[in-house]
Design a protein around this motif. Sequence first.
Motif, PDB file in Angstrom:
ATOM      1  N   LYS A   2       0.830  -1.196   0.000  1.00 10.79           N
ATOM      2  CA  LYS A   2       0.000   0.000   0.000  1.00 10.79           C
ATOM      3  C   LYS A   2       0.870   1.254   0.000  1.00 10.79           C
ATOM      4  O   LYS A   2       2.018   1.241   0.446  1.00 10.79           O
ATOM      5  CB  LYS A   2      -0.900   0.007   1.228  1.00 10.79           C
ATOM      6  N   ALA A   3       0.299   2.339  -0.490  1.00 10.88           N
ATOM      7  CA  ALA A   3       1.016   3.601  -0.553  1.00 10.88           C
ATOM      8  C   ALA A   3       1.386   4.094   0.844  1.00 10.88           C
ATOM      9  O   ALA A   3       2.443   4.696   1.040  1.00 10.88           O
ATOM     10  CB  ALA A   3       0.186   4.648  -1.281  1.00 10.88           C
ATOM     11  N   ARG A   7       5.144   5.193   2.046  1.00  8.39           N
ATOM     12  CA  ARG A   7       5.469   6.516   2.581  1.00  8.39           C
ATOM     13  C   ARG A   7       6.208   6.456   3.914  1.00  8.39           C
ATOM     14  O   ARG A   7       6.911   7.387   4.277  1.00  8.39           O
ATOM     15  CB  ARG A   7       4.203   7.355   2.732  1.00  8.39           C
ATOM     16  N   LYS A  48       2.690  -2.238 -10.726  1.00 10.61           N
ATOM     17  CA  LYS A  48       1.963  -1.227  -9.939  1.00 10.61           C
ATOM     18  C   LYS A  48       2.769  -0.821  -8.705  1.00 10.61           C
ATOM     19  O   LYS A  48       2.795   0.353  -8.330  1.00 10.61           O
ATOM     20  CB  LYS A  48       0.589  -1.760  -9.533  1.00 10.61           C
ATOM     21  N   ASP A  49       3.416  -1.791  -8.049  1.00  9.22           N
ATOM     22  CA  ASP A  49       4.244  -1.470  -6.888  1.00  9.22           C
ATOM     23  C   ASP A  49       5.418  -0.577  -7.288  1.00  9.22           C
ATOM     24  O   ASP A  49       5.769   0.363  -6.568  1.00  9.22           O
ATOM     25  CB  ASP A  49       4.753  -2.744  -6.218  1.00  9.22           C
ATOM     26  N   ARG A  52       4.077   2.873  -7.733  1.00 14.99           N
ATOM     27  CA  ARG A  52       3.785   3.514  -6.444  1.00 14.99           C
ATOM     28  C   ARG A  52       5.070   4.053  -5.804  1.00 14.99           C
ATOM     29  O   ARG A  52       5.088   5.168  -5.279  1.00 14.99           O
ATOM     30  CB  ARG A  52       3.127   2.514  -5.504  1.00 14.99           C
ATOM     31  N   THR A  55       6.272   7.093  -7.635  1.00  7.00           N
ATOM     32  CA  THR A  55       5.406   8.230  -7.340  1.00  7.00           C
ATOM     33  C   THR A  55       5.769   8.854  -5.994  1.00  7.00           C
ATOM     34  O   THR A  55       5.862  10.073  -5.863  1.00  7.00           O
ATOM     35  CB  THR A  55       3.933   7.804  -7.347  1.00  7.00           C
TER      36      THR A  55
END
Length: 67
Positions: A2-3, A7, A48-49, A52, A55
């Motif tokens: 998950k983002a 973070r 996708k990971d 992320r 990003t």
Amino acid sequence: MKASEIRKMSSEELDAKLLELKDELFKLRFQQTINQLDNPMRIHAVKKDIARIKTVQRDIELHGSEA
């Protein structure tokens, strides 16, 4: 992944995880080429990971670690 988990990682951890995921993607593509890939959706998840992580890295680059 998950983002919010991404973070919480430090810059060094993000770099290490990115390298790990890129290596995994390479191995998955190789397995796909020789028809030994068990779960083709894993390629999509790894991509996708990677996106992320990139990003979050870009966000940190633009706004600093306080963002």
